[in-house]
Design an enzyme around this catalytic site. Sequence first.
Site, short mmCIF file in Angstrom:
data_model
loop_
_atom_site.label_atom_id
_atom_site.label_comp_id
_atom_site.label_asym_id
_atom_site.label_seq_id
_atom_site.Cartn_x
_atom_site.Cartn_y
_atom_site.Cartn_z
N GLU A 127 -0.12 -15.81 6.61
CA GLU A 127 -1.20 -15.47 7.53
C GLU A 127 -1.44 -16.64 8.46
O GLU A 127 -1.55 -17.77 8.03
CB GLU A 127 -2.47 -15.14 6.74
CG GLU A 127 -3.71 -14.94 7.57
CD GLU A 127 -4.60 -16.17 7.60
OE1 GLU A 127 -5.25 -16.37 8.64
OE2 GLU A 127 -4.64 -16.92 6.62
N CYS B 175 -1.89 -15.88 2.11
CA CYS B 175 -2.83 -15.58 3.19
C CYS B 175 -4.21 -16.16 2.92
O CYS B 175 -4.54 -16.48 1.79
CB CYS B 175 -2.94 -14.07 3.38
SG CYS B 175 -3.26 -13.15 1.87
N HIS C 271 -7.11 -7.62 9.63
CA HIS C 271 -8.51 -7.30 9.31
C HIS C 271 -9.27 -6.75 10.50
O HIS C 271 -10.43 -6.38 10.39
CB HIS C 271 -9.23 -8.53 8.76
CG HIS C 271 -8.86 -8.79 7.33
ND1 HIS C 271 -7.88 -9.68 6.98
CD2 HIS C 271 -9.29 -8.23 6.19
CE1 HIS C 271 -7.74 -9.66 5.67
NE2 HIS C 271 -8.58 -8.79 5.16
N LEU D 233 -25.75 -1.22 -6.95
CA LEU D 233 -26.01 -1.92 -5.68
C LEU D 233 -25.00 -1.52 -4.62
O LEU D 233 -25.33 -1.29 -3.47
CB LEU D 233 -25.99 -3.45 -5.90
CG LEU D 233 -26.25 -4.28 -4.65
CD1 LEU D 233 -27.62 -3.96 -4.04
CD2 LEU D 233 -26.15 -5.78 -4.96
N ILE E 78 4.29 -6.90 5.37
CA ILE E 78 3.92 -7.61 4.14
C ILE E 78 3.97 -6.70 2.92
O ILE E 78 3.93 -7.17 1.79
CB ILE E 78 2.53 -8.26 4.30
CG1 ILE E 78 2.47 -9.11 5.58
CG2 ILE E 78 2.17 -9.12 3.12
CD1 ILE E 78 3.49 -10.24 5.65
N ASP F 241 4.53 -11.95 -3.92
CA ASP F 241 3.31 -12.38 -3.25
C ASP F 241 2.56 -13.43 -4.07
O ASP F 241 2.34 -13.23 -5.26
CB ASP F 241 2.37 -11.19 -3.06
CG ASP F 241 2.91 -10.18 -2.06
OD1 ASP F 241 3.59 -10.60 -1.10
OD2 ASP F 241 2.64 -8.98 -2.22
N LYS G 284 -14.26 -18.58 -0.46
CA LYS G 284 -14.44 -18.54 -1.92
C LYS G 284 -15.48 -19.54 -2.40
O LYS G 284 -15.53 -20.67 -1.94
CB LYS G 284 -13.11 -18.88 -2.60
CG LYS G 284 -12.05 -17.92 -2.23
CD LYS G 284 -11.54 -17.19 -3.43
CE LYS G 284 -10.74 -16.02 -2.92
NZ LYS G 284 -10.37 -15.10 -3.96
N SER H 272 2.13 -3.30 2.07
CA SER H 272 1.40 -2.03 1.99
C SER H 272 1.28 -1.39 3.36
O SER H 272 1.23 -2.06 4.39
CB SER H 272 0.02 -2.26 1.38
OG SER H 272 -0.71 -3.19 2.13
N1 GLN Z 1 2.00 -6.92 -0.69
C1 GLN Z 1 0.58 -6.88 -0.61
C2 GLN Z 1 0.15 -5.91 0.48
O1 GLN Z 1 0.87 -5.77 1.43
C3 GLN Z 1 -0.01 -8.25 -0.32
C4 GLN Z 1 -1.50 -8.23 -0.30
C5 GLN Z 1 -2.16 -9.59 -0.19
O2 GLN Z 1 -1.62 -10.53 0.28
N2 GLN Z 1 -3.40 -9.71 -0.61
O3 GLN Z 1 -0.91 -5.31 0.42
ZN ZN Z 2 -2.00 -11.25 2.30
#
Ligand code: GLN
Ligand code: ZN
Length: 764
Positions: A670, A648, A699, A19, A436, A604, A113, A438
């Site tokens: 967040e 977040c 996002h 899918l 944060i 995290d 969710k 990445s």
């Molecule tokens: N440390 C992770 C990143 O920066 C945190 C990701 C998350 O909160 N989902 O991607």
């Molecule tokens: Zn996050």
Amino acid sequence: MTVVAGSLGYPRIGPKRELKKALERFWAGQSSEAELEEASRALRRDAWRLQQDRGLQHVPSNDFSLYDHVLDTAVMVGAVPSRFLGDGDQIGLDTYFAMARGARDVPAMEMTKWFDTNYHYIVPEFELDQRFRLASTKPLDEFLEAQTEGIRTRPKLLGPVSFLLLGKARHDGLRPLDLLEALLPAYEALLGRLEAAGADWIQVDEPCLVLDLSTDQRRALSTAYHRLNAAAPALRLLLTTYFGDLRENLSTALALPVAGLHLDLVRAPQMLERALPALPDSLVLSAGVVDGRNVWRTDLDRALATLRTAVDALGSERVVVAPSCSLLHVPVDLDQETALDPELHPWLAFAQQKVEEVALLARALNEGDDAVASTLQARRDEQARRRSSTRIHDPAVAERTAAISASMLRRISPFAKRKQLQQERLRFPSLPTTTIGSFPQTDDVRRARAGFKAGRIDAAEYDAFLEAEIERVVRFQEEIGLDVLVHGEPERTDMVEYFGERFAGVAVTQQGWVQSYGSRCARPPIIYGDVSRPEPMTVRWAEYAQSLTQRPMKGMLTGPLTILEWSFVRDDQPRAETARQLALAIRDEVGDLEAAGIRVIQIDEPALREGLPLHREDWDAYLAWAVDAFRLASAGVRDETQVQTHMCYAEFNDIMPAIARMDADVILIEASRSQMDLLDAFGRFRYPNEIGPGVFDIHSPRVPTADEIEALLRRALDLISRDQLWVNPDCGLKTRAWREVRPSLTAMVEAAGRLRASAPASTP
Ligand code: GLN
Ligand code: ZN
């Protein structure tokens, strides 16, 4: 009459994520609507056939969805927000996907969710003069489609009350439930059509029954089901509930004019005893005894004992054997896992294997245990092997968890003292800036990782690639002047899977995909045994990154609760115990990072809130052990080592005391979606430690300006004090492109700088 075997829903994505592939081709303009439809039809047909061939009599239809079943329901009843409506009232595929994913200038509908799962549904939106109509007959169409395949299905609907309660009103004065009267005719019309088409049983999901309901909400259920029952008297409605105990709503459910009731007897086995004597005479019980939320094989003896209790009380004609909930939440087929530890393999069941279990249980009830004696015996032997397996039991872990003391959950000094020591060591300016974790996972990064996994490049080459990538990220951060740097996480595909691959007691799969939302799937690790950390997991990269710079480099870890929440968890010990083991493993890593000279460590916990029980009265018990697990993971460091955490995309206002009790030195959170709300809550609560409310939404591809960020920070300063405030984005940057990240972070650092310059001289 015999016991019937049924199911509540099958995974839609297909055994090889067919899918996902079909959707992505279509969205990219590489295939036509007809081709997408053809692929979907094949998936539906295969699922129906498979379930029928394996011996189910109640095979669901309309459990398939191109994106999400709540969105399907919204479209079915014509609840399309006006921003998606062009001329005419045709709701085509374009509109459907625009609602799910947004279109040029039109933002998508919100996603959240599904109860306590990691499946995300599209939140229905209701407008001031909301009207409903039967705008799509998908459930009928799929019923007829199955009929042409020679399969008579049990159409599945999301019930009207849950549908409304899952939605949100776009106007303050409007309560979704007030729309019930307006909504019911659409459902009545649909049921009439299904009745005319010769349907018999209809599965109507009302999972809201496992939540705390008000009197009004219970009354709405009564109104709704009297109407639906009257609309199509020849249909038999099976009211399905799952994910928990109905508690005080059980009597409500039992009083509804329906032909059957499904209970989740895996999550809430204790319900059976209360339900059996209270079940009205003609009501059929669908007994959910095969776990639809986890990957373990069923203890068949136990399930049979439960089912026999039901059969003895009700007679076999009034019992349906079923999974506890839809199988949407487990991977499709275990037989695809060829690389899995052979000892582990026989302990597991994915959707296909669970269907087989349901059929087997029904057979044992109908034909007697002798008919399935060899399977039952084989299963008993496997269960015994699992219980005593050395793969599961690690005495060293048991010893360590038994020795956890109160002092291990506490930092050495209170926050005020730590803050001072950290400040002396780290010498941050006011309003320190950070990210944060990445950085963009570019095609290059993905290609290198895939190449390494496939053996096309060797370890040395891959390491060199990662080092170069880390160096690039470090130099960039220095250049724009961030205060606390990160290495960018290029070595991680996924923040949970990365650790899952490195822990003992945890397995990862090859094809164990579970739908997260739309075309997105995740492969949750399987925590099958005592968890420990055989060797450092992240130190090498943190150390290397730190060696490149004088500025503090953050060590980046995923917290125990998030690993727990995003994995399949063993069912032979309480979650709290598994959380403690995970916490100790992370604590080891924290200690090694500190010993390697890392001065700031971020743990995290984006999923902390997701673990909250569905009933509010159970929250405190969960939060108590959950927060303790975080503290166990994080509190083993010296005062001058700074612990940060990140959360977040959740509602935090109502768990503020728990967040404060985590006692992280800094929380990066967040906030750009609800800036004032969130900060207001932190301000009102007088959050004691430091806080970095995200100043831009990662996002969105939109690049914020320094002016905008400065304005946000000024608002933040109205609510929390200057010496508490950090400056950072909302979440990790991995899904963004460098062309967005570069200007966004530059603007962020500039905004922080301007505010520093305009500040009254700080008192030392
Ligand atoms: N440390 C992770 C990143 O920066 C945190 C990701 C998350 O909160 N989902 O991607
Ligand atoms: Zn996050």
